[in-house]
Enzyme design. Structure first.
Site, mmCIF file in Angstrom:
data_model
loop_
_atom_site.group_PDB
_atom_site.id
_atom_site.type_symbol
_atom_site.label_atom_id
_atom_site.label_comp_id
_atom_site.label_asym_id
_atom_site.label_seq_id
_atom_site.Cartn_x
_atom_site.Cartn_y
_atom_site.Cartn_z
ATOM 1 N N GLY A 27 0.835 -1.205 0.000
ATOM 2 C CA GLY A 27 0.000 0.000 0.000
ATOM 3 C C GLY A 27 0.865 1.248 0.000
ATOM 4 O O GLY A 27 2.090 1.178 0.116
ATOM 5 N N GLY A 82 0.586 -1.230 6.381
ATOM 6 C CA GLY A 82 -0.453 -0.205 6.518
ATOM 7 C C GLY A 82 -1.767 -0.837 6.948
ATOM 8 O O GLY A 82 -1.837 -2.032 7.246
ATOM 9 N N LYS A 94 -7.907 -4.568 6.849
ATOM 10 C CA LYS A 94 -6.884 -4.470 5.814
ATOM 11 C C LYS A 94 -7.412 -5.113 4.530
ATOM 12 O O LYS A 94 -8.424 -5.791 4.535
ATOM 13 C CB LYS A 94 -5.598 -5.189 6.259
ATOM 14 C CG LYS A 94 -4.850 -4.389 7.307
ATOM 15 C CD LYS A 94 -3.520 -4.991 7.721
ATOM 16 C CE LYS A 94 -2.585 -5.367 6.609
ATOM 17 N NZ LYS A 94 -2.249 -4.280 5.686
ATOM 18 N N GLY A 95 -6.688 -4.867 3.453
ATOM 19 C CA GLY A 95 -7.058 -5.494 2.192
ATOM 20 C C GLY A 95 -7.561 -4.529 1.140
ATOM 21 O O GLY A 95 -7.936 -4.940 0.046
ATOM 22 N N GLU A 103 -0.577 -10.666 3.642
ATOM 23 C CA GLU A 103 -0.327 -9.781 4.785
ATOM 24 C C GLU A 103 -0.662 -10.491 6.099
ATOM 25 O O GLU A 103 0.055 -10.341 7.093
ATOM 26 C CB GLU A 103 -1.178 -8.513 4.656
ATOM 27 C CG GLU A 103 -0.685 -7.592 3.552
ATOM 28 C CD GLU A 103 -1.603 -6.414 3.305
ATOM 29 O OE1 GLU A 103 -1.094 -5.376 2.854
ATOM 30 O OE2 GLU A 103 -2.815 -6.527 3.521
HETATM 31 C C1 5RP Z 1 -3.301 -3.755 1.293
HETATM 32 C C2 5RP Z 1 -3.540 -3.131 2.609
HETATM 33 C C3 5RP Z 1 -3.012 -1.758 2.811
HETATM 34 O O1 5RP Z 1 -2.092 -1.783 3.840
HETATM 35 C C4 5RP Z 1 -4.175 -0.845 3.129
HETATM 36 O O2 5RP Z 1 -5.085 -0.911 2.061
HETATM 37 C C5 5RP Z 1 -3.717 0.590 3.365
HETATM 38 O O3 5RP Z 1 -3.187 1.099 2.186
HETATM 39 P P1 5RP Z 1 -2.749 2.628 2.076
HETATM 40 O O4 5RP Z 1 -1.558 2.803 2.942
HETATM 41 O O5 5RP Z 1 -2.457 2.824 0.607
HETATM 42 O O6 5RP Z 1 -3.913 3.483 2.527
HETATM 43 O O7 5RP Z 1 -4.117 -3.701 3.505
HETATM 44 O O8 5RP Z 1 -3.918 -5.001 1.201
#
Ligand code: 5RP
Length: 219
Positions: A27, A82, A94-95, A103
């Site tokens: 992310g 993240g 998350k995701g 993750e």
């Molecule tokens: C990816 C995630 C990321 O960590 C989550 O979506 C946060 O992303 P960002 O830092 O771009 O806001 O879980 O699967």
């Protein structure tokens, strides 16, 4: 917002020392940590990275971090990742980037899971649509089962995970009893994993305008 993400990520990488096995999150916020680690590697830091996605692996290699397969190591010292939302108990959704399965595997093998977010991600109750990774076979039937748990699942159009699966983004009115719900969703045939990360984060570093703040798990 980018500056807040960068601040949180740069604070987290201060915990990384020579010889560590480091989980590399996915992310836009985790990317700042990978880029900073790349700079530190150029200055002599000796680490092995374990990537949570093909994209993070690509970025890590590009900045000179040695990346290994998770099967080569029993455990990971620190993972920096993240999150889409963080609640008062350090539970996470998350995701958003679709990497939740890798993750979660990596978080579950990490001695410390440091989550880096900007302040907009801290909530008292979850509202971010819950990403659920499902196998392609029969995904509409799996979506019906999620609807019976009071979710409104939407297929993430044009997206296939690194594991060859689909993501259903599941809206809801209220997400309660998250621990039970995580298990209940994963018990549905067709579901591979869901984006509820319960009790996995050891600390959360929040990027704020005035600096950074740390939330820690109460042991
Ligand atoms: C990816 C995630 C990321 O960590 C989550 O979506 C946060 O992303 P960002 O830092 O771009 O806001 O879980 O699967």
């Amino acid at each position: 917002m980018e500056e807040l993400k960068r601040k949180a990520a740069c604070e987290a990488v201060k915990e990384i020392k020579d010889g560590m096995i480091v989980g590399l999150g996915t992310g836009s916020t985790a990317k700042y940590a990978i880029l900073k680690l790349g700079e530190m590697v150029k200055e002599g830091l000796d680490i092995i990275g374990i990537a949570t996605s093909l994209e993070s692996e690509r970025i890590a290699k590009q900045v000179g971090i040695n990346v290994a397969d998770i099967n080569e190591y029993d455990s990971i010292d620190i993972t920096i990742d993240g999150a889409d939302q963080v609640d008062d108990n350090l539970n996470l959704i998350k995701g958003g980037g679709g990497a939740l399965l890798r993750e979660k595997i990596i978080a579950s093998c990490s001695k410390r899971e440091i989550i880096v977010v900007d302040e907009s991600k801290i909530v008292s109750g979850f509202s971010f649509p819950l990403p659920v990774e499902v196998v392609k076979f029969g995904w509409k039937r799996t979506a019906e089962k999620l609807a019976k748990l009071n979710f409104k699942p939407r297929i993430r159009h044009g997206f296939v995970t690194d594991n060859g699966n689909y993501i259903l983004d599941c809206e809801y009115d209220k997400l309660e009893n998250v621990e039970e719900m995580e298990a209940e969703i994963n018990n549905l045939p067709g579901v591979v994993e869901n984006g509820l990360f319960i009790g996995l984060a050891s600390e959360v570093i929040i990027g704020k305008k005035e600096g950074t703040e740390i939330m820690r798990k109460i042991k």
